[in-house]
Design an enzyme around this catalytic site. Structure first.
Site, PDB file in Angstrom:
ATOM      1  N   TYR A 232     -60.177  17.446  54.691  1.00 60.07           N
ATOM      2  CA  TYR A 232     -59.177  17.285  53.632  1.00 60.07           C
ATOM      3  C   TYR A 232     -59.791  16.319  52.616  1.00 60.07           C
ATOM      4  CZ  TYR A 232     -55.533  19.698  56.235  1.00 60.07           C
ATOM      5  OH  TYR A 232     -54.795  20.662  56.882  1.00 60.07           O
ATOM      6  N   HIS A 414     -42.284  23.687  55.974  1.00 61.55           N
ATOM      7  CA  HIS A 414     -43.237  22.704  56.500  1.00 61.55           C
ATOM      8  C   HIS A 414     -42.843  22.226  57.895  1.00 61.55           C
ATOM      9  CE1 HIS A 414     -46.162  19.430  56.485  1.00 61.55           C
ATOM     10  NE2 HIS A 414     -45.202  18.623  56.877  1.00 61.55           N
TER      11      HIS A 414
END
Length: 620
Positions: A232, A414
């Site tokens: 990330y 999510h």
């Protein structure tokens, strides 16, 4: 063959029709052999297949597709850049090769065949008695072989995967040696993998864009992608000083050529306005060098995942950024997926924002629905299908929404790693009225903002109920709610207009009732569980022996106990009112489960593969 994915039985055609159909499809198969030879050369037009995704990390297999809602079918185009002895392409519940629904191209080195197959629980392939992957053609072009085929959303075949809204796990396998029959293919020895996509894209007309529209690219500054499977990457960008209020009206991905298979998803976040400045940073998001202040950049401006196209705001609304009360600082986050561990790849991918100074009638807003991030909501270990539900109650919407209501046009679901399914339903007067967004094959590894097929109107007094399903079969202790990746969340970020002060409408079980649960468990179990107030809620959950009684009582507690409501403004302050020990919304009438529609067809094709004339295939 697949849980939650099988077509329900439906009436099948009469015997005479079947005989006619059999003759018809035998003729079609013979015609296709001629067709395939005739179609050498020209590549199909890109506009015929607007959606595209690389299937494998090297980009040797490229899938394009289109969706026909009138026909209730998906048309696929598979480009095979280096054909060896065939390939498998298909769908399964979570991306496994067992219990999968497959289209297979295989060759014995001389003759090639295409057929619809399925795999059993051991991964053994079987020719499907009903051929529902319909081959439309095969064409050789300079860049490789194009396979064109069609598949209905739902079929009368219990061996077939039901294509529905939300995430679809696509699987592929490459045949590197000749095979003499379909049954001889060993799926466990294949070079293969999976790719997640939203196959059923909404059929939305593109709004007219203003003439004064400008664009801005928030991109990585020529970074070297780390030589590891998952990274990330965080990069801080800054709007110009004195940048006035604008509306973002669309955005699209900018992916560096050659990195299409490595850039998995990207998000642009705006930072909190209460800080005057943020440090510049360009590096891994999990690095110890990353400044803590970057954690205050959490307001989503744009989110893209592989296979997604440009995102358009409805013509009445735009997402405000710039101007007073809005931070100039933005954080770009890119998830690189590099399973082949390429070294030295440089990348300048990101997101291109299109914006206008001609403000639209409404500011768009983002509201959080679901569960509060708190350990009082927990999932026992070893569960394959445990549900938790978060409520946005009628009391909150009555107080916080305008009389004319709001319009939800997009949604981003999510959870963390145990999430398997997320559904938000709109309820009015005790009756479920409409599904806002549902993903029955949800994956935490594939999260994108999805435009809804139809705008959902929410009025004061309506309820929005979000249910998440979890699988903790691989865990040995309870999973509690929280921010950690091994803790859980259940959230639906809904994008709507006009923007209101309501930014968060979520719930959690009343803590007092949870204490009663711990006390009850203590009384009915031999093992001593410390339920003293000084012991944290997670520690109390971790000490529970998870027998059937303790599991069932927790499930029923979540199903009847009062809730603590968070009906919050953007400043994280609750709207005035009594929000503790609120009754659960009562639903007198639920929406019926959708019944798959079987396609009108002349009947099943014979269980025989279609021979293909592809010439001599490659030998190593």
């Amino acid at each position: 063959r697949m849980q939650n994915s099988r077509s329900k039985p439906c009436s099948c055609p009469s015997l005479k029709l079947r005989e006619v159909a059999s003759m018809y499809f035998t003729m079609v198969a013979a015609f296709l052999v001629i067709l395939v030879v005739a179609l050498q050369g020209s590549a199909p037009r890109q506009s015929d297949f607007p959606y595209k995704v690389p299937l494998d990390p090297q980009g040797l297999l490229e899938l394009s597709w289109n969706v026909s809602y009138p026909e209730q079918a998906v048309h696929f185009q598979l480009l095979v850049r280096e054909l060896q002895f065939g390939l498998l392409f298909g769908m399964s519940d979570r991306g496994e090769f067992e219990n999968a629904d497959l289209a297979v191209l295989w060759s014995d080195g001389h003759n090639s065949y295409f057929g619809d197959a399925w795999s059993d629980a051991k991964g053994q392939l079987h020719m499907d008695s009903q051929q529902d992957y319909q081959l439309l053609g095969a064409r050789r072009a300079p860049e490789g072989l194009y396979l064109l085929f069609r598949r209905a959303f739902s079929t009368c075949d219990p061996k077939d995967y039901l294509i529905e809204d939300g995430t679809v796990h696509l699987i592929y396998g490459i045949l590197e040696k000749p095979v003499h029959s379909l049954q001889a293919i060993n799926t466990s020895a294949l070079h293969g993998g999976l790719q997640r996509v939203q196959l059923l894209k909404p059929n939305i007309s593109i709004p007219e864009l203003p003439r004064d529209m400008k664009s801005m690219e928030i991109t990585a500054p020529d970074v070297v992608i780390p030589s590891q499977e998952t990274t990330y990457w965080c990069y801080m960008a800054e709007l110009p000083a004195g940048f006035p209020k604008h509306h973002i009206i669309m955005y699209e991905p900018v992916v560096t050529a050659g990195n299409e298979a490595l850039v998995h998803h990207m998000e642009v976040f705006q930072c909190a306005a209460e800080f005057d400045s943020f440090p510049h940073y360009n590096g891994p998001c999990d690095s110890k060098m990353k400044p803590d202040r970057l954690n205050y950049c959490r307001h989503v401006l744009a989110a893209w995942a592989m296979g997604a196209q440009a995102f358009y705001y409805p013509e009445e609304a735009g997402l405000a950024f710039g101007g007073p009360g809005s931070s100039r600082y933005l954080r770009l986050e890119i998830h690189y997926h590099n399973p082949l561990v390429f070294r030295g790849r440089r990348d300048s991918s990101g997101i291109r924002l299109y914006y206008t100074a001609s403000l639209r009638p409404y500011d768009a807003g983002i509201m959080e629905l679901g569960l509060v991030y708190t350990p009082v909501m927990a999932i026992p270990p070893g569960e394959d299908n445990f549900t938790l539900t978060g409520y946005c109650t009628d009391k909150c919407t009555q107080l916080a929404l305008p009389a004319a209501g709001i319009r939800i046009f997009a949604s981003q679901l999510h959870t963390h790693l145990a999430g398997r399914k997320v559904v938000t339903v709109l309820s009015r007067d005790g009756r479920e009225r409409q599904v806002v967004n549902a993903d029955r094959h949800y994956s935490p590894h594939f999260q994108e903002i999805r435009m809804l097929k139809e705008v959902v109107a929410v009025f004061p007094g309506d309820e929005l109920i979000t249910t998440c399903t979890y699988n903790t079969e691989d865990r040995s202790r309870a999973t509690v709610g929280g921010f950690g990746i091994l803790e859980e969340m259940c959230v639906n970020y809904v994008h709507y207009y006009p923007q209101t002060q309501l930014e968060l409408c979520k719930s959690a079980v009343d803590p007092g009732y949870l204490r009663r649960y711990f006390n009850l468990v203590n009384r009915f179990n031999d093992e001593e569980i410390c339920t003293c107030p000084q012991v944290s809620v997670p520690q109390q959950f971790y000490s529970i022996p998870w027998n059937t009684f303790n599991r069932d009582v927790l499930k029923s507690l979540y199903g009847f106990a009062p809730i603590s409501m968070h009906c919050n403004k953007s400043s994280a302050v609750r709207f005035p009112g009594e929000w503790e020990k609120q009754p659960l919304p009562s639903i007198a009438q639920r929406l019926p489960e959708p019944v798959p529609r079987c396609p009108p067809s002349p009947g099943p094709q014979p269980a025989a593969p279609v021979p293909l004339n592809l010439g001599q295939l490659r030998r190593d």
